[in-house]
Scaffold this active site. Structure first.
Site, short mmCIF file in Angstrom:
data_model
loop_
_atom_site.label_atom_id
_atom_site.label_comp_id
_atom_site.label_asym_id
_atom_site.label_seq_id
_atom_site.Cartn_x
_atom_site.Cartn_y
_atom_site.Cartn_z
N MET A 1 0.84 -1.17 0.00
CA MET A 1 0.00 0.00 0.00
C MET A 1 0.89 1.24 0.00
O MET A 1 1.95 1.28 0.60
CB MET A 1 -0.89 -0.02 1.24
CG MET A 1 -1.82 1.16 1.30
SD MET A 1 -2.96 1.11 2.68
CE MET A 1 -4.17 0.02 2.00
N CYS A 2 0.43 2.27 -0.66
CA CYS A 2 1.16 3.52 -0.77
C CYS A 2 1.07 4.31 0.53
O CYS A 2 0.31 3.98 1.43
CB CYS A 2 0.60 4.34 -1.92
SG CYS A 2 0.73 3.49 -3.51
N GLN A 3 1.85 5.38 0.60
CA GLN A 3 1.81 6.26 1.77
C GLN A 3 1.67 7.70 1.31
O GLN A 3 2.16 8.09 0.24
CB GLN A 3 3.08 6.11 2.61
CG GLN A 3 3.19 4.76 3.25
CD GLN A 3 4.40 4.65 4.17
OE1 GLN A 3 5.19 5.58 4.32
NE2 GLN A 3 4.54 3.50 4.79
N HIS A 77 3.18 11.71 -2.12
CA HIS A 77 2.78 10.31 -2.24
C HIS A 77 4.02 9.49 -2.60
O HIS A 77 4.79 9.88 -3.47
CB HIS A 77 1.73 10.20 -3.35
CG HIS A 77 1.40 8.81 -3.75
ND1 HIS A 77 2.04 8.17 -4.79
CD2 HIS A 77 0.50 7.94 -3.27
CE1 HIS A 77 1.53 6.96 -4.93
NE2 HIS A 77 0.59 6.80 -4.01
N ILE A 78 4.22 8.37 -1.92
CA ILE A 78 5.23 7.40 -2.35
C ILE A 78 4.50 6.10 -2.66
O ILE A 78 3.59 5.70 -1.96
CB ILE A 78 6.35 7.20 -1.30
CG1 ILE A 78 5.81 6.90 0.09
CG2 ILE A 78 7.28 8.40 -1.30
CD1 ILE A 78 6.88 6.61 1.12
#
Length: 100
Positions: A1-3, A77-78
């Site tokens: 999941m992205c962060q 966003h990463i």
């Protein structure tokens, strides 16, 4: 999941310290190495930077860290890719035209 990293401030605030630590999570201290992006409001204008490279080693992320702007609102966003290829068109934040 992205962060995600977001800031919504009452007065213009330098986000570089927070972004620097967040960018390290993009491939150095965490597994989110499949691209990154940031959107920063400068007055009424929006400046965006996107890169499919890991944020921890991206020359574009280094430029953003040194840019030194203050803002009321920003979002970064990463990406940890679970769907789709690692490429520029899959990096957030996406830009859309409202009602267009």
């Amino acid at each position: 999941m992205c962060q995600l990293l977001g800031m919504n401030c009452a007065t213009p605030t330098d986000f570089n310290f927070s972004f620097r630590g967040f960018a390290r999570r993009g491939g150095e201290t965490d597994k989110h190495e499949h691209g990154w992006g940031i959107a920063v409001y400068e007055g009424r204008g929006l400046r965006t930077f996107l890169d499919p490279l890991p944020a921890a080693t991206s020359p574009v992320a280094e430029l953003v860290e040194r840019y030194g702007t203050k803002t009321l609102n920003m979002m970064a966003h990463i990406r940890f890719a679970t769907q789709g290829t690692v490429c520029l068109e899959n990096v957030h934040p996406f830009q859309r035209e409202m009602w267009g």
